[in-house]
Scaffold this motif. Structure first.
Motif: not given
Length: 564
Positions: A40, A42, A46, A48, A216, A237, A280, A282, A292, A372, A374, A377
């Motif tokens: 995954h 991010r 964020f 994780k 992650t 993701t 954001y 995804f 965020n 990826y 950020g 988006t």
């Protein structure tokens, strides 16, 4: 209300009564997926690490006695799954490795793996015999594959299963990429490098004692470069089921605002937070955009400390992370892509789910990397096109600061922050435009060579204005803002941190080469007509001190300002 800014330990957060947005329903969702080995991505900061810690405490069989204490009142506490507290947890965090050289990276990677294995053995010493002897053996062992095999064999002997958690799997790889050392990267990740050995051994372990893996990171690049060495993971993701798993939805943000009890109008505050931190998405099928979380918690943490609207919109830690952008731009094509993104605030591109180091600077792959990280988006799907955009205002400022730094380095321009802020102050408080335009003319445009001017147009004027205005700090700057009759070149809006600002501005920008100066009156007439149309927009009906100006640059040393 204690805010968990910087807190990544779920147990500490719960026991110390920090505010917590309940994301535990995603544990159930993940467990019910067909895949057991999950990956995954991010952006940095964020949430994780906190989510991995939540998974760890939920599945760790050592936490059975603490389950009610940790999960009472949360979704998963009321709806436990069949695998609750069923695993040995083996966790690794690959952030902070030493990438100064291949030897240092190999040593620090081995040390991180060893630390994880020792922590694992000590945690389950009541199940595994002679732990201290095993630790001594591991400390003498240099082969990563052998180290893992020793531990896997012991777990198999006691008939238990392992849940492997890996945080920041690609942190060191991104550091190497930022340095730009391709050989270093390839020797480490590809062929028979120690990183590949580590993941190949996990893959083998998945046939016996490893039942689940959750990893992650911020990019998929390393997975592709390891190819068959670790091809068992399912990349979640862009899975719409997990779009809101990390980050705050607006409903969750309102819950936070109510708990913090900030003395301000909620509607106005929400509007500001949407502009600065939201946006954001995804997955094209995601239900909601998310904020965020690190930036939100930093914002309210600062507000709690000082009792008023924070001066800084962005956490310095986040700004440092995104500073990697400076080091990733190594060719003119990618610089042009960034300029397009900054000016248009969007770009059409597919998102590549797997790509290798060799393709990283191709256009689609580079744009995917920005997604990826950020820095872009998902905006929307239009017919067969995927449109990406800059997620929020704070990320825009990162782009602008990059542009200013690049201008400074490429054209040897020395920016005077004191003079700049004084000229922007004249714009904001006195309604005087001349000092700022003169500053740009003298300090930037006149420094450019005739060769630089060959491809110059309004676009570059706008980029220069952007990069300077953002450092003036008192305005939020919008490019190509849509109104009924077109798109405004620049709109300078009051920043809420400066409530005493008197004037806002609409600017129409034009650029003429010296040899085209005879067209000045025609360009002026067209520009003023555009400006009048834009100013008549309903979007500006409530603006009391809105000033309008047409700014025409002729070559690099002449300009004309017409205020309406």
């Amino acid at each position: 209300m204690k805010l968990p800014y910087g807190i990544t330990d779920f147990k500490e957060l719960r026991e110390e009564n920090y505010f917590y947005i309940d994301k535990t329903k995603y544990i159930e969702i993940i467990e019910n997926l067909n895949s057991k080995y999950l990956f995954h991505i991010r952006p940095r900061r964020f949430g994780k690490s906190l989510f991995l810690s939540t998974i760890e405490h939920y599945y760790d069989l050592n936490q059975r006695e603490d389950f009610v204490n940790l999960f009472s009142g949360l979704y998963i506490g009321d709806n436990p799954t069949k695998l609750k507290n069923e695993y040995f947890i083996l966790s690794f965090d690959f952030s902070g490795l030493n990438t100064d050289s291949q030897k240092n990276l190999k040593d620090s990677f081995r040390k991180t793996v060893l630390t994880g294995l020792i922590r694992f053995l000590k945690s389950y010493k009541y199940y595994i015999s002679a732990v201290e002897k095993v630790i001594d053996k591991l400390e003498q062992e240099n082969d990563l594959k052998r180290m893992l095999e020793i531990v896997f064999t012991l777990v198999e002997e006691v008939n238990k299963k392992i849940y492997v958690l890996i945080d920041e799997y690609d942190h060191f790889a991104n550091d190497i990429l930022a340095i730009g050392d391709g050989d270093f990267y390839k020797d480490t990740i590809r062929a028979r490098g120690f990183v590949r050995d580590f993941y190949e051994t996990l893959k083998i372990g998945a046939k016996s004692v490893i039942d689940r893996i959750f990893m992650t990171g911020i990019s998929p690049i390393m997975l592709d470069d390891m190819t068959s060495g670790f091809n068992i993971t399912d990349n979640l993701t862009m899975n719409p089921l997990l779009n809101e798993m990390l980050g705050f939805t607006e409903k969750e943000l309102i819950e936070l605002i109510d708990k913090v009890e900030i003395d301000t109008k909620k509607g106005k505050l929400l509007s500001e937070l949407r502009i600065n931190y939201n946006g954001y998405l995804f997955s094209t099928r995601g239900k909601e955009r998310v904020y965020n979380p690190d930036m939100i918690l930093s914002f309210f943490n600062n507000w709690q400390q000082i009792g008023e609207y924070p001066e800084k919109l962005i956490d310095d830690n986040v700004k440092t992370d995104y500073g990697r952008l400076q080091r990733l731009i190594t060719n003119r094509d990618n610089k042009s892509i960034l300029e397009e993104i900054i000016l248009e605030e969007e770009i059409v591109s597919d998102i590549v789910s797997r790509f290798s180091f060799d393709r990283m600077y191709d256009q689609d792959y580079f744009i995917s990397l920005l997604f990826y990280m950020g820095l872009l988006t998902i905006d929307k799907k239009y017919r067969n096109e995927l449109i990406l955009k800059i997620p929020n205002y704070v990320i825009k400022t990162i782009y602008w600061e990059y542009i200013q730094k690049r201008l400074s380095e490429e054209y040897k321009i020395n920016f005077s922050l004191k003079q700049l802020k004084k000229s922007v102050g004249k714009l904001a408080y006195d309604g005087e435009i001349e000092p700022f335009i003169q500053y740009v003319s003298e300090n930037v445009l006149k420094q450019l060579s005739n060769r630089d001017l060959q491809r110059f147009d309004e676009k570059y004027i706008k980029i220069i204005f952007f990069s300077n205005l953002v450092n003036g700090e008192v305005y939020k700057i919008y490019s190509e803002r849509e109104v009924e009759d077109g798109y405004i070149d620049l709109f300078l809006e009051k920043d809420s941190r400066y409530p005493d600002i008197e004037y806002e501005w609409l600017w129409e920008l034009k650029y003429l080469k010296k040899e085209a100066k005879s067209r000045l009156e025609q360009v002026k007439k067209e520009g003023l007509a555009q400006l009048e149309e834009y100013a008549a927009s309903k979007k500006f009906a409530d603006k009391k001190n809105l000033k309008k100006a047409l700014i025409i640059f002729i070559g690099k040393d002449e300009y004309e300002i017409v205020e309406v």
